[in-house]
Each structure stands twice: as C-alpha cells, then as structure tokens.
Write a protein that holds these residues in place. Structure first.
Motif, mmCIF file in Angstrom:
data_model
loop_
_atom_site.group_PDB
_atom_site.id
_atom_site.type_symbol
_atom_site.label_atom_id
_atom_site.label_comp_id
_atom_site.label_asym_id
_atom_site.label_seq_id
_atom_site.Cartn_x
_atom_site.Cartn_y
_atom_site.Cartn_z
ATOM 1 N N ILE A 1 0.877 -1.271 -0.090
ATOM 2 C CA ILE A 1 -0.077 0.066 -0.012
ATOM 3 C C ILE A 1 0.922 1.167 0.100
ATOM 4 O O ILE A 1 1.792 1.450 0.944
ATOM 5 N N GLU A 2 0.511 2.111 -0.942
ATOM 6 C CA GLU A 2 1.463 3.220 -1.184
ATOM 7 C C GLU A 2 0.775 4.663 -1.377
ATOM 8 O O GLU A 2 -0.540 4.501 -1.849
ATOM 9 N N LEU A 3 1.257 5.563 -0.884
ATOM 10 C CA LEU A 3 0.548 7.071 -1.238
ATOM 11 C C LEU A 3 1.208 7.735 -2.009
ATOM 12 O O LEU A 3 2.545 8.155 -2.082
ATOM 13 N N LEU A 4 0.995 7.545 -3.516
ATOM 14 C CA LEU A 4 1.757 8.331 -4.583
ATOM 15 C C LEU A 4 1.558 9.885 -4.273
ATOM 16 O O LEU A 4 0.855 10.337 -3.539
ATOM 17 N N ASN A 5 2.194 10.760 -5.201
ATOM 18 C CA ASN A 5 1.837 12.128 -5.381
ATOM 19 C C ASN A 5 0.693 12.724 -5.598
ATOM 20 O O ASN A 5 -0.187 11.937 -6.259
ATOM 21 N N ASP A 6 0.289 13.608 -4.816
ATOM 22 C CA ASP A 6 -1.202 13.943 -5.068
ATOM 23 C C ASP A 6 -1.361 14.558 -6.610
ATOM 24 O O ASP A 6 -0.268 14.916 -7.111
ATOM 25 N N CYS B 1 -6.452 15.614 -5.113
ATOM 26 C CA CYS B 1 -6.694 14.094 -4.798
ATOM 27 C C CYS B 1 -5.352 13.676 -4.166
ATOM 28 O O CYS B 1 -4.411 13.801 -4.605
ATOM 29 N N PHE B 2 -5.695 12.792 -2.987
ATOM 30 C CA PHE B 2 -4.779 11.772 -2.614
ATOM 31 C C PHE B 2 -4.608 10.719 -3.812
ATOM 32 O O PHE B 2 -5.732 10.374 -4.289
ATOM 33 N N CYS B 3 -3.585 9.870 -3.984
ATOM 34 C CA CYS B 3 -3.825 8.921 -5.079
ATOM 35 C C CYS B 3 -3.157 7.734 -4.174
ATOM 36 O O CYS B 3 -1.931 7.636 -3.698
ATOM 37 N N THR C 1 -3.236 -4.371 -9.492
ATOM 38 C CA THR C 1 -3.180 -3.006 -8.956
ATOM 39 C C THR C 1 -4.243 -2.086 -8.852
ATOM 40 O O THR C 1 -5.129 -2.126 -10.040
ATOM 41 N N SER C 2 -4.814 -1.490 -7.716
ATOM 42 C CA SER C 2 -5.868 -0.697 -7.562
ATOM 43 C C SER C 2 -5.085 0.905 -7.217
ATOM 44 O O SER C 2 -4.558 0.807 -6.341
ATOM 45 N N TYR C 3 -5.766 1.539 -7.937
ATOM 46 C CA TYR C 3 -5.602 3.074 -7.696
ATOM 47 C C TYR C 3 -6.773 3.747 -7.306
ATOM 48 O O TYR C 3 -7.736 3.781 -8.116
ATOM 49 N N PHE C 4 -6.924 4.348 -6.223
ATOM 50 C CA PHE C 4 -7.993 5.064 -5.631
ATOM 51 C C PHE C 4 -7.292 6.552 -5.684
ATOM 52 O O PHE C 4 -6.518 7.133 -5.059
ATOM 53 N N TYR C 5 -8.147 7.440 -6.478
ATOM 54 C CA TYR C 5 -7.973 8.913 -6.338
ATOM 55 C C TYR C 5 -9.094 9.443 -5.513
ATOM 56 O O TYR C 5 -10.339 9.549 -5.796
ATOM 57 N N ILE C 6 -8.452 10.086 -4.405
ATOM 58 C CA ILE C 6 -9.405 10.288 -3.181
ATOM 59 C C ILE C 6 -9.561 12.129 -3.120
ATOM 60 O O ILE C 6 -8.361 12.538 -2.708
ATOM 61 N N ASN C 7 -10.643 12.676 -3.054
ATOM 62 C CA ASN C 7 -10.626 14.013 -2.884
ATOM 63 C C ASN C 7 -10.164 14.273 -1.246
ATOM 64 O O ASN C 7 -10.694 13.909 -0.264
ATOM 65 N N LYS C 8 -9.106 15.386 -1.358
ATOM 66 C CA LYS C 8 -8.665 15.758 -0.005
ATOM 67 C C LYS C 8 -9.490 16.381 0.763
ATOM 68 O O LYS C 8 -9.131 16.597 2.173
ATOM 69 N N GLN C 9 -10.485 16.904 0.156
ATOM 70 C CA GLN C 9 -11.568 17.580 1.146
ATOM 71 C C GLN C 9 -12.492 17.025 1.957
ATOM 72 O O GLN C 9 -12.824 16.761 3.187
ATOM 73 N N ASN C 10 -12.935 15.886 1.310
ATOM 74 C CA ASN C 10 -14.151 14.992 1.701
ATOM 75 C C ASN C 10 -13.725 13.582 1.828
ATOM 76 O O ASN C 10 -14.806 12.750 2.436
ATOM 77 N N ILE D 1 -11.210 5.641 -9.744
ATOM 78 C CA ILE D 1 -10.641 4.420 -9.410
ATOM 79 C C ILE D 1 -10.264 3.758 -10.739
ATOM 80 O O ILE D 1 -10.733 3.689 -11.643
ATOM 81 N N ARG D 2 -8.882 3.338 -10.665
ATOM 82 C CA ARG D 2 -8.431 2.545 -11.983
ATOM 83 C C ARG D 2 -7.772 1.195 -11.095
ATOM 84 O O ARG D 2 -6.951 1.071 -10.566
ATOM 85 N N LEU D 3 -8.421 0.146 -12.172
ATOM 86 C CA LEU D 3 -7.679 -1.345 -11.798
ATOM 87 C C LEU D 3 -6.972 -1.660 -12.838
ATOM 88 O O LEU D 3 -7.383 -1.630 -14.020
#
Length: 262
Positions: A153-158, A166-168, A195-204, A210-212
C-alpha cells in the motif's frame, strides 16, 4: 521563552499532522468513514477499459448512477438505477432493489428479469452484475486494510482531477487475486500483478476515480485495465422509492426473459 516554546510545540504538531495526512492507511481509514456518511448518491461516470476481445482496443462508455444504501447486501451494498449510454443514446438500463433486477436492452427491446428471492444462488456468482458502488469501493478498501500483509500500500504524489486536489493511493497484489464481497479469501494467480489506484478528494475523502490494472510480470507492457471517473456527484439526495421499482410496468414494451441461473 514561552513564545519560542509555543512555536516549537506548534511545529511539532504540524509535522505530526502532515505525517498523518501522508499515511496511506490513515487516508484509507478516513475514506471508509466518509463513505459511511452516504445514505444515497447520484453521479455520472466516464468509463474507459480494455476490450476483452481485443486487448489493443479501448472502449469508452458514459453512465449515470443513482444508489441508495442497502444494509445487509454484501455484493453491491445499494439499490440502484443505472443508465448506459453510447454516443449520447440510452442503450441499457438496470433497476435493482436488492431482491429483483431488471436489465433492459433498448437496442432490441428485450429485458432480463432476475428473481433473487426465488433463485438466491444467482447472487452468489461472481458473474452476477458486479457494480462499482460506493459500498463496494468501501469493501475493497476495508478488505485491503484487513489483509495489509498481502498488499503493498502506497501513497503516491497528489494529483488534480477536474480541478479537485486528490490523494492517490495504490494497492498492489502479487500472485493472487480476489473480488471483495464475492471472494472473502485470495485465489492464487501466479505470475500476475493486480493493482488498484484510488484517487481520493482531499477535502471530503471520497474517491472520484478508481483504476484497476492486471498484467503478467514478464509482459508488463500488456495491461488489462478499467478506469472509472465520477463527476456531477450529489451526496445524500432525496430519492423517491419508485426510482428502484421493479413492477411489471417497468417492462412494458419489452420482451422479457426470466433468468433462473447463470
């Protein structure tokens, strides 16, 4: 002296806060909690995916979704009304209330009717109507946290999507596969990386994309993928119950096939 001490404490607090924000597990936990606040949702979606029949071809589709949370439904987690579009025209429509599903085909005016009370085994098949609802995304993230030893599990560049910062979060699974909700365990899949990529709104902390991806280790250039981007999102709209009605009138002018098994 007190001022200096206050500044030091403040800097330590901000440093800890920054580290917490950059922790992928913490981001996932906040996303899971955010989805818990959603009782209903509507949005449009742009879907891009690999054509299973021709891996060199990419398919693009537009869809609109209305979901209402359905506690106890471990597969989709929601009642649903989904419209599928091709070149701006409505081509398919699904209406699902947890007990019955209608799948309407506007090309040939046919409909499939699934009675899940009479034939509950249909629902257990992983070929049955897999849909990426907020609650299936939540189940995927929860499953990942409960099995952290299996994932990287990794947190990539915003990144910025539709003017939203978004967080990635990337979760990588090697030599195994699973479908949370259907498969509660892993299935061996030697030689593959999922691999699953979740792009998550940093505000809410809600996923807006989502990319699989799936590929063989020695053929990393050949990637099978699905890419879902959500927009025009409305949280907790007031939805009338008839939106999910599977009464016979919803199949008028359609030739209906009643499905007993898959």
């Amino acid at each position: 002296m007190r001022k200096i001490l206050f500044i030091i404490i403040l800097n330590i607090f901000l440093l800890v806060l920054c580290k917490t924000e950059r922790d992928p597990v913490r981001v996932i936990e906040k996303t899971i909690s955010s989805i818990d606040t959603i009782s209903s949702i509507s949005y449009n979606q742009h879907l891009v995916r690999t054509n299973p029949q021709n891996t060199d071809e990419v398919i693009e589709r537009g869809r609109s979704f209305i979901y209402q949370k359905l506690p106890g439904d471990s597969i989709t987690g929601a009642k649903a009304r989904i419209c599928y579009y091709s070149e701006g025209l409505l081509v398919f429509e699904d209406i699902y209330d947890g007990d019955f599903l209608i799948r309407k085909n506007y090309f040939d005016s046919t409909a499939r009717f699934y009675d899940l009370l009479k034939y509950p085994e249909i629902k257990k098949s992983n070929r049955f109507w897999r849909k990426n609802t907020p609650y299936t995304m939540q189940a995927m993230l929860d499953f990942t946290l409960k099995n952290q030893s299996e994932y990287k599990i990794e947190l990539l560049n915003d990144t910025i999507i539709d003017n939203t910062e978004c967080f990635c979060v990337r979760a990588t699974l090697e030599d195994k596969t699973t479908i949370p909700g259907y498969n509660r365990n892993f299935t061996e899949n030697p030689g593959y990386i999922e691999t699953s990529y979740f792009y998550i709104n940093k505000q809410n902390y809600y996923p807006i994309k989502i990319r699989l991806e799936l590929y063989e280790k020695d053929k990393s250039e050949k990637v099978f993928f699905t890419d879902h981007q959500f927009y025009d999102i409305i949280f907790n709209p007031d939805i009338k119950e008839e939106v999910f009605s599977n009464q016979q009138k919803n199949m008028e002018n359609f030739s209906t096939q009643y499905i007993e098994h898959l």
